[in-house]
Enzyme design. Sequence first.
Site, PDB file in Angstrom:
ATOM      1  N   LYS A 278       0.871  -1.190   0.000  1.00  0.00           N
ATOM      2  CA  LYS A 278       0.000   0.000   0.000  1.00  0.00           C
ATOM      3  C   LYS A 278       0.892   1.220   0.000  1.00  0.00           C
ATOM      4  O   LYS A 278       2.025   1.168   0.476  1.00  0.00           O
ATOM      5  CB  LYS A 278      -0.879   0.025   1.256  1.00  0.00           C
ATOM      6  CG  LYS A 278      -2.125   0.857   1.091  1.00  0.00           C
ATOM      7  CD  LYS A 278      -3.178   0.098   0.322  1.00  0.00           C
ATOM      8  CE  LYS A 278      -4.406   0.905   0.039  1.00  0.00           C
ATOM      9  NZ  LYS A 278      -5.497   0.070  -0.480  1.00  0.00           N
TER      10      LYS A 278
ATOM     11  N   ASP B  81      -6.986   4.264  -4.598  1.00  0.00           N
ATOM     12  CA  ASP B  81      -7.665   4.065  -3.310  1.00  0.00           C
ATOM     13  C   ASP B  81      -8.292   5.431  -3.021  1.00  0.00           C
ATOM     14  O   ASP B  81      -8.528   6.214  -3.962  1.00  0.00           O
ATOM     15  CB  ASP B  81      -6.663   3.641  -2.211  1.00  0.00           C
ATOM     16  CG  ASP B  81      -7.356   3.127  -0.946  1.00  0.00           C
ATOM     17  OD1 ASP B  81      -7.804   1.970  -0.933  1.00  0.00           O
ATOM     18  OD2 ASP B  81      -7.486   3.883   0.030  1.00  0.00           O
TER      19      ASP B  81
HETATM   20  P1  NDP Z   1     -12.933   7.652  -3.042  1.00  0.00           P
HETATM   21  O1  NDP Z   1     -11.881   8.660  -2.760  1.00  0.00           O
HETATM   22  O2  NDP Z   1     -13.429   7.485  -4.421  1.00  0.00           O
HETATM   23  O3  NDP Z   1     -14.193   7.904  -2.113  1.00  0.00           O
HETATM   24  C1  NDP Z   1     -14.078   7.926  -0.726  1.00  0.00           C
HETATM   25  C2  NDP Z   1     -15.412   8.342  -0.156  1.00  0.00           C
HETATM   26  O4  NDP Z   1     -15.395   8.185   1.251  1.00  0.00           O
HETATM   27  C3  NDP Z   1     -15.712   9.805  -0.415  1.00  0.00           C
HETATM   28  O5  NDP Z   1     -17.090   9.977  -0.486  1.00  0.00           O
HETATM   29  C4  NDP Z   1     -15.128  10.468   0.812  1.00  0.00           C
HETATM   30  O6  NDP Z   1     -15.692  11.735   1.106  1.00  0.00           O
HETATM   31  C5  NDP Z   1     -15.480   9.466   1.873  1.00  0.00           C
HETATM   32  N1  NDP Z   1     -14.481   9.542   2.934  1.00  0.00           N
HETATM   33  C6  NDP Z   1     -13.157   9.342   2.842  1.00  0.00           C
HETATM   34  N2  NDP Z   1     -12.547   9.542   4.004  1.00  0.00           N
HETATM   35  C7  NDP Z   1     -13.508   9.888   4.852  1.00  0.00           C
HETATM   36  C8  NDP Z   1     -13.516  10.221   6.212  1.00  0.00           C
HETATM   37  N3  NDP Z   1     -12.384  10.257   6.934  1.00  0.00           N
HETATM   38  N4  NDP Z   1     -14.701  10.504   6.775  1.00  0.00           N
HETATM   39  C9  NDP Z   1     -15.846  10.492   6.048  1.00  0.00           C
HETATM   40  N5  NDP Z   1     -15.898  10.186   4.740  1.00  0.00           N
HETATM   41  C10 NDP Z   1     -14.748   9.896   4.166  1.00  0.00           C
HETATM   42  O7  NDP Z   1     -12.334   6.277  -2.478  1.00  0.00           O
HETATM   43  P2  NDP Z   1     -12.825   4.794  -2.774  1.00  0.00           P
HETATM   44  O8  NDP Z   1     -14.276   4.767  -3.021  1.00  0.00           O
HETATM   45  O9  NDP Z   1     -11.892   4.217  -3.771  1.00  0.00           O
HETATM   46  O10 NDP Z   1     -12.482   4.078  -1.389  1.00  0.00           O
HETATM   47  C11 NDP Z   1     -13.438   3.920  -0.345  1.00  0.00           C
HETATM   48  C12 NDP Z   1     -12.996   2.802   0.584  1.00  0.00           C
HETATM   49  O11 NDP Z   1     -12.912   1.578  -0.142  1.00  0.00           O
HETATM   50  C13 NDP Z   1     -11.622   2.976   1.232  1.00  0.00           C
HETATM   51  O12 NDP Z   1     -11.646   2.399   2.519  1.00  0.00           O
HETATM   52  C14 NDP Z   1     -10.717   2.152   0.341  1.00  0.00           C
HETATM   53  O13 NDP Z   1      -9.546   1.731   1.033  1.00  0.00           O
HETATM   54  C15 NDP Z   1     -11.630   0.993   0.008  1.00  0.00           C
HETATM   55  N6  NDP Z   1     -11.299   0.217  -1.164  1.00  0.00           N
HETATM   56  C16 NDP Z   1     -11.167   0.812  -2.381  1.00  0.00           C
HETATM   57  C17 NDP Z   1     -10.878   0.046  -3.494  1.00  0.00           C
HETATM   58  C18 NDP Z   1     -10.813   0.644  -4.851  1.00  0.00           C
HETATM   59  O14 NDP Z   1     -10.668  -0.119  -5.811  1.00  0.00           O
HETATM   60  N7  NDP Z   1     -10.932   1.941  -5.032  1.00  0.00           N
HETATM   61  C19 NDP Z   1     -10.677  -1.397  -3.395  1.00  0.00           C
HETATM   62  C20 NDP Z   1     -10.918  -1.931  -2.074  1.00  0.00           C
HETATM   63  C21 NDP Z   1     -11.201  -1.131  -1.022  1.00  0.00           C
HETATM   64  P3  NDP Z   1     -15.081  13.065   0.470  1.00  0.00           P
HETATM   65  O15 NDP Z   1     -15.636  13.140  -0.914  1.00  0.00           O
HETATM   66  O16 NDP Z   1     -15.544  14.162   1.367  1.00  0.00           O
HETATM   67  O17 NDP Z   1     -13.605  12.905   0.509  1.00  0.00           O
HETATM   68  O1  2IT Z   2      -7.758  -1.719  -1.055  1.00  0.00           O
HETATM   69  C1  2IT Z   2      -7.687  -2.162  -2.214  1.00  0.00           C
HETATM   70  O2  2IT Z   2      -7.788  -3.373  -2.449  1.00  0.00           O
HETATM   71  C2  2IT Z   2      -7.478  -1.212  -3.304  1.00  0.00           C
HETATM   72  N1  2IT Z   2      -7.449  -0.016  -3.057  1.00  0.00           N
HETATM   73  C3  2IT Z   2      -7.295  -1.708  -4.710  1.00  0.00           C
HETATM   74  C4  2IT Z   2      -5.871  -2.147  -4.923  1.00  0.00           C
HETATM   75  C5  2IT Z   2      -5.521  -2.503  -6.339  1.00  0.00           C
HETATM   76  O3  2IT Z   2      -4.330  -2.782  -6.534  1.00  0.00           O
HETATM   77  O4  2IT Z   2      -6.375  -2.530  -7.228  1.00  0.00           O
END
Ligand code: NDP
Ligand code: 2IT
Length: 452
Positions: free
Chosen positions: A125, A165
């Site tokens: 990460k 992420d």
């Molecule tokens: P994005 O940046 O696209 O979206 C994150 C969302 O969560 C936004 O709406 C953001 O609000 C909100 N958010 C982030 N931090 C906080 C906080 N501290 N308090 C309240 N709201 C918060 O990220 P992703 O959708 O990609 O990721 C979301 C989650 O999923 C994370 O935990 C990530 O690790 C996990 N994840 C993502 C993967 C991926 O492929 N993208 C894969 C597996 C897991 P705001 O718009 O205000 O920032």
């Molecule tokens: O938490 C996760 O699994 C991710 N943010 C996606 C990682 C990736 O390599 O696609």
Amino acid sequence: MGAIQDVIEKVKQRDPNEPEFHQAIKEVMETLVPTVKKHPEFVKAKIYDRIIEPDRTVIFRVPWVNDRGEVQVNRGFRVQFNNAIGPYKGGLRFHPSVNLSIMKFLGFEQVFKNSLTTLPMGGAKGGSDFDPKGKSDDEVMRFCQAFMRELYRHIGPDTDVPAGDIGVGGREIGYMYGYYKKIVNEHTGVLTGKGLEYGGSLIRPEATGYGAVYFAAEMLGTREIDFKNKIVAISGSGNVAQYAVEKVNELGGRVITLCDSNATIVDEEGICGEKCDFVMELKNIRRGRISEYASKYKPAVCFIGKSVWDVIKEQGIKVDIAIPCATQNEIDGQHAETLVKNGCFCVAEGSNMPSTLEAIKVFQDNNVLFGPGKAANAGGVATSGLEMTQNSIKLSWTREEVDNRLRMIMKSVHASCLDAAEAYGRSGDYLTGANIAGFLKVAKAMLSCGIV
Ligand code: NDP
Ligand code: 2IT
């Protein structure tokens, strides 16, 4: 228990200021206790001690210049946790809260998650405390270039393959990929989540959200129920949340919540159809605030400064299924108790470690179908793995092909969790199952590769 407790204690003593990392270690290691008895060879080779220490951690300065000509300095990270079963793989997070503890917890979780996908990927990460919010596209580009100016020397298509992420989506991956290509002079699959025009995979943007819903559907299937007419709470409004909403709608559920870091909106009529397009345009193009949703769609109510789980607790909202898709530790023990009291029987974690240890205990004690992040959100990295395969064979698969593979992988992750839970005397416990199944493959690979 001795070997495991010693390891947990050692981490706390050695890295006292890393609470998220301690939490992830405790959650995983305590469920690995039954493996100690069955595998004395792991204890002898100190696998438990070795698996909690990253292979290496790189921390670097990221200097860049903002639109006013001022020099800014951020901190960059890449934690290459474990490459026993394949090249390091895992996302990059750009958020002001990023620190070593958060990077290490995410890297550690990624090792087990990637192992569960069935694909050959190690865990890593990275990211930065850079905050993309309020920055111009030019500033984001200059930051991404400065970040890659150092990161490039630590990564490579067979070494370490970062992806997105929180705060890192298609725009950021494009800028980082462009800069890598410029300085290394190679067009290779060194990042995933790329745009379709330059090596990305269909379904990668959708994969985490779709995958979490596929996983939830599998869990529901064990009780012969499905998403039809179920009330679903989703948090976040970013990449994972948006596509989880889309898939829940497709399967006949009704999503009633979304949030961002400023507010939560509740729309009892369901976030569907044109309203989903609005959310995507709002968050992905205009980069606005979710509160706008409630101004535009009148029946919806907005709660400023509250998380989805606060609002459910305070307003006594009934939900059947919860899919947290925002960030770590968003659901605490009290949130979990209210969810259960209000009828929630299934939780699929789209975000990484959204439930505190107390919340997990509440879910498990109340027979909630609890799909931990490393299983439920594995569809994202799995589809990154499929992007790597397509890059290697220099072909692009169709939407259907990738989606079918994603579905099969999520089914397989689900089955692996249940099989391992059963084999180790914890029938139906997805958390123990995910941790043990993910661990065994990595541990056996580490054992085979000797003391390295
Ligand atoms: P994005 O940046 O696209 O979206 C994150 C969302 O969560 C936004 O709406 C953001 O609000 C909100 N958010 C982030 N931090 C906080 C906080 N501290 N308090 C309240 N709201 C918060 O990220 P992703 O959708 O990609 O990721 C979301 C989650 O999923 C994370 O935990 C990530 O690790 C996990 N994840 C993502 C993967 C991926 O492929 N993208 C894969 C597996 C897991 P705001 O718009 O205000 O920032
Ligand atoms: O938490 C996760 O699994 C991710 N943010 C996606 C990682 C990736 O390599 O696609």
